[in-house]
Scaffold this motif. Structure first.
Motif, PDB file in Angstrom:
ATOM      1  N   GLU A  11       0.929  -1.066   0.125  1.00  0.00           N
ATOM      2  CA  GLU A  11       0.030  -0.104   0.065  1.00  0.00           C
ATOM      3  C   GLU A  11       0.765   1.318  -0.002  1.00  0.00           C
ATOM      4  O   GLU A  11       0.649   2.334  -0.662  1.00  0.00           O
ATOM      5  CB  GLU A  11      -0.813  -0.012   1.124  1.00  0.00           C
ATOM      6  N   LEU A  12       2.171   1.112   0.632  1.00  0.00           N
ATOM      7  CA  LEU A  12       2.864   2.481   0.739  1.00  0.00           C
ATOM      8  C   LEU A  12       3.517   2.612  -0.499  1.00  0.00           C
ATOM      9  O   LEU A  12       3.497   3.768  -1.052  1.00  0.00           O
ATOM     10  CB  LEU A  12       3.956   2.178   1.730  1.00  0.00           C
ATOM     11  N   ALA A  13       3.801   1.569  -1.158  1.00  0.00           N
ATOM     12  CA  ALA A  13       4.455   1.728  -2.464  1.00  0.00           C
ATOM     13  C   ALA A  13       3.432   2.233  -3.608  1.00  0.00           C
ATOM     14  O   ALA A  13       3.876   3.060  -4.277  1.00  0.00           O
ATOM     15  CB  ALA A  13       4.986   0.209  -3.065  1.00  0.00           C
ATOM     16  N   LEU A  14       2.308   1.778  -3.636  1.00  0.00           N
ATOM     17  CA  LEU A  14       1.034   2.280  -4.524  1.00  0.00           C
ATOM     18  C   LEU A  14       0.850   3.663  -4.006  1.00  0.00           C
ATOM     19  O   LEU A  14       0.781   4.619  -4.955  1.00  0.00           O
ATOM     20  CB  LEU A  14      -0.023   1.557  -4.070  1.00  0.00           C
ATOM     21  N   ALA A  38       2.692  -6.919 -11.462  1.00  0.00           N
ATOM     22  CA  ALA A  38       1.851  -8.048 -11.494  1.00  0.00           C
ATOM     23  C   ALA A  38       0.466  -8.179 -10.771  1.00  0.00           C
ATOM     24  O   ALA A  38      -0.154  -9.206 -10.156  1.00  0.00           O
ATOM     25  CB  ALA A  38       2.837  -9.393 -11.326  1.00  0.00           C
ATOM     26  N   LEU A  39      -0.244  -7.005 -10.717  1.00  0.00           N
ATOM     27  CA  LEU A  39      -1.376  -6.780  -9.946  1.00  0.00           C
ATOM     28  C   LEU A  39      -2.627  -6.596 -10.815  1.00  0.00           C
ATOM     29  O   LEU A  39      -2.438  -6.007 -11.922  1.00  0.00           O
ATOM     30  CB  LEU A  39      -1.398  -5.737  -8.926  1.00  0.00           C
ATOM     31  N   ALA A  40      -3.702  -7.424 -10.492  1.00  0.00           N
ATOM     32  CA  ALA A  40      -4.900  -7.461 -11.353  1.00  0.00           C
ATOM     33  C   ALA A  40      -5.550  -6.020 -11.115  1.00  0.00           C
ATOM     34  O   ALA A  40      -5.313  -5.207  -9.973  1.00  0.00           O
ATOM     35  CB  ALA A  40      -5.679  -8.155 -10.991  1.00  0.00           C
ATOM     36  N   ARG A  41      -5.994  -5.380 -12.122  1.00  0.00           N
ATOM     37  CA  ARG A  41      -7.018  -4.074 -11.997  1.00  0.00           C
ATOM     38  C   ARG A  41      -7.680  -4.140 -10.820  1.00  0.00           C
ATOM     39  O   ARG A  41      -8.030  -3.187  -9.957  1.00  0.00           O
ATOM     40  CB  ARG A  41      -7.689  -3.705 -13.384  1.00  0.00           C
ATOM     41  N   THR A  42      -8.652  -5.195 -10.436  1.00  0.00           N
ATOM     42  CA  THR A  42      -9.382  -5.099  -9.381  1.00  0.00           C
ATOM     43  C   THR A  42      -8.463  -5.168  -7.843  1.00  0.00           C
ATOM     44  O   THR A  42      -8.943  -4.392  -7.060  1.00  0.00           O
ATOM     45  CB  THR A  42     -10.006  -6.458  -9.289  1.00  0.00           C
ATOM     46  N   THR A  43      -7.331  -5.923  -7.988  1.00  0.00           N
ATOM     47  CA  THR A  43      -6.591  -5.463  -6.933  1.00  0.00           C
ATOM     48  C   THR A  43      -6.149  -4.171  -6.551  1.00  0.00           C
ATOM     49  O   THR A  43      -6.059  -3.861  -5.551  1.00  0.00           O
ATOM     50  CB  THR A  43      -5.245  -6.485  -6.896  1.00  0.00           C
ATOM     51  N   VAL A  44      -5.741  -3.612  -7.746  1.00  0.00           N
ATOM     52  CA  VAL A  44      -5.433  -1.901  -7.613  1.00  0.00           C
ATOM     53  C   VAL A  44      -6.354  -1.138  -7.123  1.00  0.00           C
ATOM     54  O   VAL A  44      -6.295  -0.407  -6.286  1.00  0.00           O
ATOM     55  CB  VAL A  44      -4.842  -1.393  -8.978  1.00  0.00           C
ATOM     56  N   LEU A  45      -7.947  -1.484  -7.613  1.00  0.00           N
ATOM     57  CA  LEU A  45      -8.809  -0.539  -7.213  1.00  0.00           C
ATOM     58  C   LEU A  45      -8.975  -0.998  -5.571  1.00  0.00           C
ATOM     59  O   LEU A  45      -9.411  -0.030  -5.179  1.00  0.00           O
ATOM     60  CB  LEU A  45      -9.931  -1.079  -7.952  1.00  0.00           C
ATOM     61  N   THR A  46      -9.461  -2.069  -5.335  1.00  0.00           N
ATOM     62  CA  THR A  46      -9.426  -2.677  -3.936  1.00  0.00           C
ATOM     63  C   THR A  46      -8.431  -1.729  -2.861  1.00  0.00           C
ATOM     64  O   THR A  46      -8.576  -1.439  -2.031  1.00  0.00           O
ATOM     65  CB  THR A  46      -9.238  -4.157  -3.750  1.00  0.00           C
ATOM     66  N   MET A  47      -7.083  -1.909  -3.331  1.00  0.00           N
ATOM     67  CA  MET A  47      -5.817  -1.272  -2.661  1.00  0.00           C
ATOM     68  C   MET A  47      -6.133   0.262  -2.631  1.00  0.00           C
ATOM     69  O   MET A  47      -6.071   0.851  -1.484  1.00  0.00           O
ATOM     70  CB  MET A  47      -4.454  -1.466  -3.260  1.00  0.00           C
ATOM     71  N   MET A  48      -6.802   1.026  -3.565  1.00  0.00           N
ATOM     72  CA  MET A  48      -6.836   2.351  -3.631  1.00  0.00           C
ATOM     73  C   MET A  48      -8.007   2.849  -2.826  1.00  0.00           C
ATOM     74  O   MET A  48      -8.046   3.789  -2.248  1.00  0.00           O
ATOM     75  CB  MET A  48      -7.134   2.892  -5.115  1.00  0.00           C
ATOM     76  N   GLU A  49      -9.067   1.944  -2.629  1.00  0.00           N
ATOM     77  CA  GLU A  49     -10.413   1.988  -1.965  1.00  0.00           C
ATOM     78  C   GLU A  49      -9.871   1.751  -0.412  1.00  0.00           C
ATOM     79  O   GLU A  49     -10.453   2.816   0.357  1.00  0.00           O
ATOM     80  CB  GLU A  49     -11.376   1.330  -2.323  1.00  0.00           C
TER      81      GLU A  49
END
Length: 130
Positions: A11-14, A38-49
């Motif tokens: 999360e910190l890196a994102l 190598a993260l799915a788009r849904t994983t990126v969205l979940t992390m951002m939320e």
């Protein structure tokens, strides 16, 4: 004890990526950060939320997209994470961390100078107290 929300390394890196390229859509972040890690788009969205729920990101509607921006910078996220670690793991004392660093014995000259400057600052603040 610190009650600040903490974030993990990923999360910190994102958050750091978003801070460097804000404001950004999920698609922007996925294309740049998600694919590279190598993260799915849904994983990126979940992390951002999750970061938004923790107060590190805000989002604003822009047509049919949301643009995310940093509301608490990466430097604050690091401080929050360190404070939580010290409180939760070290019982609120930095002494075990200092002992670990001394035993490890691998401080660079720059790290040593930084620590010495911090200690001088603490000494100066202590002199002003009654």
């Amino acid at each position: 004890m610190s009650m600040e929300p903490t974030i993990g390394a990923q999360e910190l890196a994102l958050l750091q990526d978003i801070e460097a390229h804000a404001p950004a859509t999920v698609g922007d972040v996925f294309a740049r950060y998600g694919r590279a890690n190598a993260l799915a788009r849904t994983t990126v969205l979940t992390m951002m939320e999750r970061l938004r729920a923790k107060g590190y990101l805000t989002r604003v509607a822009d047509g049919h997209l949301f643009r995310y921006d940093v509301s608490r910078p990466v430097a604050q996220a690091r401080r929050d994470t360190i404070a939580a670690f010290v409180d939760r793991t070290l019982g609120g004392s930095v002494a075990p961390l200092c002992a670990f660093m001394a035993e490890r014995g691998s401080l660079s000259a720059e790290e040593r100078a930084t620590l010495e400057a911090l200690l001088r600052t603490l000494d100066d603040e202590g002199e002003e107290r009654p």
